[in-house]
Design a protein around this motif. Structure first.
Motif, PDB file in Angstrom:
ATOM      1  N   GLU A   9      41.595 -31.008  11.757  1.00 43.44           N
ATOM      2  CA  GLU A   9      42.061 -31.954  10.743  1.00 43.44           C
ATOM      3  C   GLU A   9      42.587 -31.204   9.515  1.00 43.44           C
ATOM      4  OE1 GLU A   9      40.651 -35.801   8.119  1.00 43.44           O
ATOM      5  OE2 GLU A   9      39.400 -35.154   9.800  1.00 43.44           O
ATOM      6  N   LEU A  10      41.861 -30.183   9.089  1.00 41.01           N
ATOM      7  CA  LEU A  10      42.303 -29.379   7.954  1.00 41.01           C
ATOM      8  C   LEU A  10      43.647 -28.719   8.263  1.00 41.01           C
ATOM      9  CD1 LEU A  10      41.614 -28.270   5.122  1.00 41.01           C
ATOM     10  CD2 LEU A  10      40.391 -26.404   6.265  1.00 41.01           C
ATOM     11  N   ALA A  11      43.793 -28.197   9.457  1.00 36.81           N
ATOM     12  CA  ALA A  11      45.055 -27.568   9.866  1.00 36.81           C
ATOM     13  C   ALA A  11      46.211 -28.551   9.782  1.00 36.81           C
ATOM     14  CB  ALA A  11      44.924 -27.015  11.283  1.00 36.81           C
ATOM     15  N   ARG A  12      46.007 -29.747  10.308  1.00 35.40           N
ATOM     16  CA  ARG A  12      47.060 -30.778  10.266  1.00 35.40           C
ATOM     17  C   ARG A  12      47.463 -31.084   8.824  1.00 35.40           C
ATOM     18  NH1 ARG A  12      44.164 -33.041  14.530  1.00 35.40           N
ATOM     19  NH2 ARG A  12      42.920 -34.318  13.115  1.00 35.40           N
ATOM     20  N   GLU A  13      46.474 -31.266   7.975  1.00 38.12           N
ATOM     21  CA  GLU A  13      46.744 -31.644   6.584  1.00 38.12           C
ATOM     22  C   GLU A  13      47.402 -30.507   5.797  1.00 38.12           C
ATOM     23  OE1 GLU A  13      46.556 -34.674   5.394  1.00 38.12           O
ATOM     24  OE2 GLU A  13      45.769 -35.418   7.295  1.00 38.12           O
ATOM     25  N   LEU A  14      46.937 -29.296   5.994  1.00 38.84           N
ATOM     26  CA  LEU A  14      47.547 -28.162   5.295  1.00 38.84           C
ATOM     27  C   LEU A  14      48.992 -27.962   5.748  1.00 38.84           C
ATOM     28  CD1 LEU A  14      44.574 -25.631   5.329  1.00 38.84           C
ATOM     29  CD2 LEU A  14      45.558 -26.724   3.302  1.00 38.84           C
ATOM     30  N   LYS A  15      49.234 -28.018   7.051  1.00 36.81           N
ATOM     31  CA  LYS A  15      50.595 -27.861   7.570  1.00 36.81           C
ATOM     32  C   LYS A  15      51.509 -28.963   7.049  1.00 36.81           C
ATOM     33  CE  LYS A  15      51.411 -26.697  11.813  1.00 36.81           C
ATOM     34  NZ  LYS A  15      51.389 -26.590  13.279  1.00 36.81           N
ATOM     35  N   ALA A  16      51.023 -30.199   7.029  1.00 43.05           N
ATOM     36  CA  ALA A  16      51.831 -31.330   6.558  1.00 43.05           C
ATOM     37  C   ALA A  16      52.225 -31.163   5.094  1.00 43.05           C
ATOM     38  CB  ALA A  16      51.068 -32.644   6.746  1.00 43.05           C
ATOM     39  N   ARG A  17      51.365 -30.503   4.325  1.00 43.80           N
ATOM     40  CA  ARG A  17      51.624 -30.310   2.896  1.00 43.80           C
ATOM     41  C   ARG A  17      52.281 -28.954   2.595  1.00 43.80           C
ATOM     42  NH1 ARG A  17      47.134 -33.528   3.402  1.00 43.80           N
ATOM     43  NH2 ARG A  17      46.651 -35.006   1.716  1.00 43.80           N
ATOM     44  N   GLY A  18      52.429 -28.116   3.607  1.00 44.01           N
ATOM     45  CA  GLY A  18      53.017 -26.798   3.406  1.00 44.01           C
ATOM     46  C   GLY A  18      52.139 -25.881   2.574  1.00 44.01           C
ATOM     47  N   LEU A  19      50.820 -26.015   2.719  1.00 47.90           N
ATOM     48  CA  LEU A  19      49.871 -25.243   1.924  1.00 47.90           C
ATOM     49  C   LEU A  19      49.170 -24.184   2.767  1.00 47.90           C
ATOM     50  CD1 LEU A  19      48.217 -28.190  -0.032  1.00 47.90           C
ATOM     51  CD2 LEU A  19      49.924 -26.571  -0.897  1.00 47.90           C
ATOM     52  N   MET A  20      48.744 -23.127   2.077  1.00 46.35           N
ATOM     53  CA  MET A  20      47.966 -22.064   2.700  1.00 46.35           C
ATOM     54  C   MET A  20      46.597 -22.000   2.032  1.00 46.35           C
ATOM     55  SD  MET A  20      50.017 -20.595   4.938  1.00 46.35           S
ATOM     56  CE  MET A  20      49.513 -18.910   5.262  1.00 46.35           C
ATOM     57  N   MET A  21      45.599 -21.591   2.802  1.00 52.90           N
ATOM     58  CA  MET A  21      44.244 -21.471   2.263  1.00 52.90           C
ATOM     59  C   MET A  21      43.725 -20.052   2.418  1.00 52.90           C
ATOM     60  SD  MET A  21      41.670 -23.063   5.150  1.00 52.90           S
ATOM     61  CE  MET A  21      40.238 -22.177   4.537  1.00 52.90           C
ATOM     62  N   ALA A  22      42.710 -19.750   1.595  1.00 45.95           N
ATOM     63  CA  ALA A  22      42.009 -18.471   1.672  1.00 45.95           C
ATOM     64  C   ALA A  22      40.509 -18.757   1.586  1.00 45.95           C
ATOM     65  CB  ALA A  22      42.435 -17.552   0.531  1.00 45.95           C
ATOM     66  N   THR A  23      39.726 -17.823   2.074  1.00 49.07           N
ATOM     67  CA  THR A  23      38.275 -17.949   1.988  1.00 49.07           C
ATOM     68  C   THR A  23      37.700 -16.739   1.264  1.00 49.07           C
ATOM     69  OG1 THR A  23      37.900 -16.848   4.112  1.00 49.07           O
ATOM     70  CG2 THR A  23      38.125 -19.252   4.157  1.00 49.07           C
ATOM     71  N   ALA A  24      36.571 -16.974   0.580  1.00 50.54           N
ATOM     72  CA  ALA A  24      35.790 -15.898  -0.034  1.00 50.54           C
ATOM     73  C   ALA A  24      34.353 -16.160   0.396  1.00 50.54           C
ATOM     74  CB  ALA A  24      35.930 -15.928  -1.554  1.00 50.54           C
ATOM     75  N   GLU A  25      33.838 -15.328   1.286  1.00 51.75           N
ATOM     76  CA  GLU A  25      32.551 -15.611   1.912  1.00 51.75           C
ATOM     77  C   GLU A  25      31.521 -14.522   1.649  1.00 51.75           C
ATOM     78  OE1 GLU A  25      32.863 -17.276   5.980  1.00 51.75           O
ATOM     79  OE2 GLU A  25      34.980 -16.704   5.816  1.00 51.75           O
ATOM     80  N   SER A  26      30.327 -14.975   1.387  1.00 52.83           N
ATOM     81  CA  SER A  26      29.196 -14.067   1.285  1.00 52.83           C
ATOM     82  C   SER A  26      28.221 -14.389   2.407  1.00 52.83           C
ATOM     83  CB  SER A  26      28.541 -14.161  -0.090  1.00 52.83           C
ATOM     84  OG  SER A  26      27.548 -13.171  -0.234  1.00 52.83           O
ATOM     85  N   CYS A  27      27.413 -15.417   2.259  1.00 50.48           N
ATOM     86  CA  CYS A  27      26.337 -15.705   3.228  1.00 50.48           C
ATOM     87  C   CYS A  27      26.837 -16.028   4.631  1.00 50.48           C
ATOM     88  CB  CYS A  27      25.419 -16.806   2.702  1.00 50.48           C
ATOM     89  SG  CYS A  27      26.223 -18.395   2.441  1.00 50.48           S
ATOM     90  N   THR A  28      28.076 -16.456   4.772  1.00 52.10           N
ATOM     91  CA  THR A  28      28.615 -16.777   6.099  1.00 52.10           C
ATOM     92  C   THR A  28      29.291 -15.587   6.756  1.00 52.10           C
ATOM     93  OG1 THR A  28      30.530 -17.680   4.953  1.00 52.10           O
ATOM     94  CG2 THR A  28      28.883 -19.263   5.755  1.00 52.10           C
ATOM     95  N   GLY A  29      29.503 -14.519   6.025  1.00 50.06           N
ATOM     96  CA  GLY A  29      30.010 -13.282   6.618  1.00 50.06           C
ATOM     97  C   GLY A  29      31.300 -13.403   7.402  1.00 50.06           C
TER      98      GLY A  29
END
Length: 158
Positions: A9-29
């Motif tokens: 669902e996130l992929a569909r919505e980001l693609k539809a809006r032409g947006l890119m995401m990034a992550t910054a993770e500690s506890c999830t490694g």
């Protein structure tokens, strides 16, 4: 909703809006980035992930001020916010999610028991933070953190 459904669902919505995401993770490694990149074609909407497990990595890669970590601890609202902002500042992504927490079974304290997680989301509308406490073993805490991080990003899409 389970993690693969959230990612799709996130992929569909980001693609539809032409947006890119990034992550910054500690506890999830890197589990959030891993869940995202399990999807074929994720390079259309997933820009990069920072695994900043150590405090030094948070400071070096995301420019989280060391004084902020010393003053509040790595598992805190200000650090989660700074991690999310740092992920945006050090990538061309428009959205970022950050997580920092105590997955266990060790590392907990009275103030920050095992299962404590701080989330940060950085979006064009501003930054948002949230605190959660998840039950279960290390795997359960990390899995719940991944789901909550993705769901939170989906809710905050512009």
């Amino acid at each position: 909703m389970n993690t693969p459904e959230l990612v799709l669902e996130l992929a569909r919505e980001l693609k539809a809006r032409g947006l890119m995401m990034a992550t910054a993770e500690s506890c999830t490694g890197g589990l959030i980035a891993g869940a995202c990149t399990d999807v074929s074609g994720s390079s259309d909407w997933f820009e990069r992930g920072f695994v900043t497990y150590s405090n030094a990595a948070k400071t070096e890669l995301l420019k989280v001020p060391a004084d902020l970590i010393r003053q509040h601890g790595a598992v805190s609202e200000p650090v989660a916010r700074a991690m999310a902002s740092g992920a945006l500042a050090h990538s061309p992504a428009q959205l970022a999610v950050a997580v920092t927490g105590v997955a266990g079974p060790t590392g907990g304290s009275v103030d920050k028991p095992v299962g404590t997680v701080w989330f940060g989301w950085a979006t064009p509308a501003g930054s948002f933070t949230e605190h959660q406490r998840f039950d279960g073993d290390r795997a359960a805490v990390r899995a719940a953190t991944v789901r909550h991080a993705l769901a939170g990003l989906l809710q905050r899409l512009p």
